[in-house]
Design a protein around this motif. Structure first.
Motif, PDB file in Angstrom:
ATOM      1  N   SER A 185      62.125 141.059 124.063  1.00 46.63           N
ATOM      2  CA  SER A 185      61.990 139.957 124.718  1.00 46.63           C
ATOM      3  C   SER A 185      60.693 139.975 125.511  1.00 46.63           C
ATOM      4  CB  SER A 185      63.063 139.351 124.337  1.00 46.63           C
ATOM      5  OG  SER A 185      63.745 139.514 125.686  1.00 46.63           O
ATOM      6  N   ALA A 186      60.343 138.829 125.822  1.00 46.66           N
ATOM      7  CA  ALA A 186      59.600 138.464 126.722  1.00 46.66           C
ATOM      8  C   ALA A 186      60.982 138.564 128.742  1.00 46.66           C
ATOM      9  CB  ALA A 186      59.046 137.293 127.379  1.00 46.66           C
ATOM     10  N   PRO A 235      65.247 148.993 114.195  1.00 44.50           N
ATOM     11  CA  PRO A 235      65.619 148.401 115.444  1.00 44.50           C
ATOM     12  C   PRO A 235      67.207 149.759 115.671  1.00 44.50           C
ATOM     13  CG  PRO A 235      64.984 147.149 114.266  1.00 44.50           C
ATOM     14  CD  PRO A 235      64.439 148.051 113.865  1.00 44.50           C
ATOM     15  N   ARG A 236      67.447 149.800 116.767  1.00 46.75           N
ATOM     16  CA  ARG A 236      68.617 150.273 116.861  1.00 46.75           C
ATOM     17  C   ARG A 236      69.331 150.144 116.317  1.00 46.75           C
ATOM     18  NH1 ARG A 236      67.602 152.718 123.115  1.00 46.75           N
ATOM     19  NH2 ARG A 236      66.474 154.206 122.441  1.00 46.75           N
ATOM     20  N   ASP A 237      70.707 148.748 116.452  1.00 53.63           N
ATOM     21  CA  ASP A 237      71.638 148.214 115.815  1.00 53.63           C
ATOM     22  C   ASP A 237      71.141 148.923 114.647  1.00 53.63           C
ATOM     23  OD1 ASP A 237      69.341 147.093 115.578  1.00 53.63           O
ATOM     24  OD2 ASP A 237      70.669 144.561 116.414  1.00 53.63           O
ATOM     25  N   GLN A 238      70.156 148.081 113.674  1.00 58.35           N
ATOM     26  CA  GLN A 238      70.137 148.347 112.210  1.00 58.35           C
ATOM     27  C   GLN A 238      68.513 148.274 111.883  1.00 58.35           C
ATOM     28  OE1 GLN A 238      71.862 144.888 110.439  1.00 58.35           O
ATOM     29  NE2 GLN A 238      70.894 145.422 108.434  1.00 58.35           N
ATOM     30  N   ALA A 239      68.231 149.507 111.066  1.00 60.46           N
ATOM     31  CA  ALA A 239      67.056 149.624 110.748  1.00 60.46           C
ATOM     32  C   ALA A 239      66.986 148.759 109.554  1.00 60.46           C
ATOM     33  CB  ALA A 239      67.566 151.005 109.522  1.00 60.46           C
ATOM     34  N   LEU A 240      65.519 147.955 109.648  1.00 60.69           N
ATOM     35  CA  LEU A 240      64.366 147.572 108.974  1.00 60.69           C
ATOM     36  C   LEU A 240      64.995 147.781 107.639  1.00 60.69           C
ATOM     37  CD1 LEU A 240      60.745 147.134 110.662  1.00 60.69           C
ATOM     38  CD2 LEU A 240      62.581 145.232 110.907  1.00 60.69           C
ATOM     39  N   SER A 241      65.095 146.921 106.564  1.00 61.69           N
ATOM     40  CA  SER A 241      64.514 146.939 105.327  1.00 61.69           C
ATOM     41  C   SER A 241      63.632 148.131 104.702  1.00 61.69           C
ATOM     42  CB  SER A 241      65.065 145.736 104.205  1.00 61.69           C
ATOM     43  OG  SER A 241      63.270 145.474 104.349  1.00 61.69           O
ATOM     44  N   ASN A 242      63.655 148.149 103.530  1.00 60.46           N
ATOM     45  CA  ASN A 242      62.269 149.004 103.305  1.00 60.46           C
ATOM     46  C   ASN A 242      61.748 148.473 102.995  1.00 60.46           C
ATOM     47  OD1 ASN A 242      61.302 151.706 102.275  1.00 60.46           O
ATOM     48  ND2 ASN A 242      61.883 150.932 100.151  1.00 60.46           N
ATOM     49  N   LYS A 250      59.797 140.034 115.782  1.00 60.83           N
ATOM     50  CA  LYS A 250      60.393 138.916 116.288  1.00 60.83           C
ATOM     51  C   LYS A 250      61.911 138.197 115.981  1.00 60.83           C
ATOM     52  CE  LYS A 250      60.285 133.877 117.682  1.00 60.83           C
ATOM     53  NZ  LYS A 250      59.825 133.006 117.578  1.00 60.83           N
ATOM     54  N   PRO A 251      62.740 138.587 114.751  1.00 53.68           N
ATOM     55  CA  PRO A 251      63.804 138.547 114.217  1.00 53.68           C
ATOM     56  C   PRO A 251      64.436 139.412 114.584  1.00 53.68           C
ATOM     57  CG  PRO A 251      63.134 137.624 112.678  1.00 53.68           C
ATOM     58  CD  PRO A 251      61.853 137.859 113.621  1.00 53.68           C
ATOM     59  N   SER A 252      63.780 140.473 114.257  1.00 52.11           N
ATOM     60  CA  SER A 252      64.452 141.975 114.636  1.00 52.11           C
ATOM     61  C   SER A 252      64.486 142.775 115.924  1.00 52.11           C
ATOM     62  CB  SER A 252      64.032 143.049 113.281  1.00 52.11           C
ATOM     63  OG  SER A 252      64.037 142.717 112.165  1.00 52.11           O
ATOM     64  N   CYS A 253      62.965 142.475 116.175  1.00 54.15           N
ATOM     65  CA  CYS A 253      63.076 143.536 117.501  1.00 54.15           C
ATOM     66  C   CYS A 253      63.008 143.137 118.608  1.00 54.15           C
ATOM     67  CB  CYS A 253      61.581 144.254 117.424  1.00 54.15           C
ATOM     68  SG  CYS A 253      61.090 145.095 115.957  1.00 54.15           S
ATOM     69  N   ALA A 254      62.247 141.777 118.629  1.00 56.04           N
ATOM     70  CA  ALA A 254      62.326 140.673 120.035  1.00 56.04           C
ATOM     71  C   ALA A 254      64.008 139.929 120.521  1.00 56.04           C
ATOM     72  CB  ALA A 254      61.486 139.375 119.647  1.00 56.04           C
ATOM     73  N   THR A 255      64.728 140.488 120.339  1.00 51.71           N
ATOM     74  CA  THR A 255      66.364 140.465 120.929  1.00 51.71           C
ATOM     75  C   THR A 255      66.287 140.401 122.021  1.00 51.71           C
ATOM     76  OG1 THR A 255      67.271 142.359 120.371  1.00 51.71           O
ATOM     77  CG2 THR A 255      67.334 141.495 118.611  1.00 51.71           C
ATOM     78  N   PHE A 305      57.678 140.928 121.255  1.00 55.98           N
ATOM     79  CA  PHE A 305      56.833 141.066 120.316  1.00 55.98           C
ATOM     80  C   PHE A 305      57.836 139.501 120.046  1.00 55.98           C
ATOM     81  CE2 PHE A 305      57.494 146.156 118.891  1.00 55.98           C
ATOM     82  CZ  PHE A 305      56.200 145.971 119.808  1.00 55.98           C
ATOM     83  N   ASP A 306      57.938 139.267 121.446  1.00 55.81           N
ATOM     84  CA  ASP A 306      58.817 136.610 120.854  1.00 55.81           C
ATOM     85  C   ASP A 306      57.584 136.200 120.091  1.00 55.81           C
ATOM     86  OD1 ASP A 306      58.161 137.085 123.025  1.00 55.81           O
ATOM     87  OD2 ASP A 306      59.983 136.498 123.253  1.00 55.81           O
ATOM     88  N   SER A 307      55.808 136.923 120.361  1.00 56.21           N
ATOM     89  CA  SER A 307      55.500 135.951 119.625  1.00 56.21           C
ATOM     90  C   SER A 307      54.224 136.447 119.357  1.00 56.21           C
ATOM     91  CB  SER A 307      54.807 135.336 120.981  1.00 56.21           C
ATOM     92  OG  SER A 307      54.163 135.646 121.762  1.00 56.21           O
ATOM     93  N   VAL A 308      53.583 135.897 118.746  1.00 61.13           N
ATOM     94  CA  VAL A 308      52.222 136.619 118.397  1.00 61.13           C
ATOM     95  C   VAL A 308      51.385 137.561 118.997  1.00 61.13           C
ATOM     96  CG1 VAL A 308      50.226 136.691 116.717  1.00 61.13           C
ATOM     97  CG2 VAL A 308      52.399 135.049 116.220  1.00 61.13           C
ATOM     98  N   ALA A 309      50.783 136.353 119.847  1.00 65.71           N
ATOM     99  CA  ALA A 309      49.664 136.919 121.037  1.00 65.71           C
ATOM    100  C   ALA A 309      50.860 138.128 121.832  1.00 65.71           C
ATOM    101  CB  ALA A 309      49.563 135.899 122.305  1.00 65.71           C
TER     102      ALA A 309
END
Length: 139
Positions: A49-50, A114-121, A39-44, A59-63
């Motif tokens: 986002s919806a 995510p394109r702007d910044q990879a997820l942390s290891n 949600k915070p990294s991909c659902a921008t 990816f902005d909600s579990v459902a």
């Protein structure tokens, strides 16, 4: 105190010299991964986002994340790959799970998310272990 002494003190204070346990105690569940990582990294607003639904993934909600993962076959569970086998199925699930491929390295088109910044290891490892251990909470 001289400038050199002051700078040395700052450098030492900034270093993590502890040998604390680096075990990740975060829950290896779909709900946690969605809320804390996807949600915070991909659902921008401009991506998954919806409102935007890039590549029909939301990816902005579990459902919504669950529906996207199932509809677009982003993660394969051990049960889908080897219904009669014991768990965990390990790397077999990773090798065919697009979500892991695109966050760990690159997909077939050369994109890493995510394109702007990879997820942390640490986040990548948590998602990897979640998939390897059967993708708890996805179904």
């Amino acid at each position: 105190m001289s400038v050199k002494t002051w700078l040395c003190a700052l450098l030492i204070a900034g270093c993590n010299l502890s040998t604390s346990d680096t075990t990740d105690d975060r829950p290896e569940t779909f709900g946690f991964i969605t809320e804390a990582i996807l949600k915070p990294s991909c659902a921008t607003a401009e991506c998954h986002s919806a409102m935007k639904a890039q590549s029909t993934d939301v990816f902005d909600s579990v459902a919504a994340a669950r529906a996207s993962i199932h509809a677009n076959q982003l993660v394969f569970t051990c049960e889908q790959l080897m219904p009669a086998e014991t768990f965990p199925c390990g790397d077999d699930a990773l090798n065919v799970s697009y979500l892991y491929q695109v966050i760990d390295d690159k997909d077939a088109e050369g994109d890493r998310m995510p394109r702007d910044q990879a997820l942390s290891n640490k986040d990548i490892v948590l998602i990897r272990e979640w998939i390897r251990d059967g993708a708890d909470g996805l179904n």
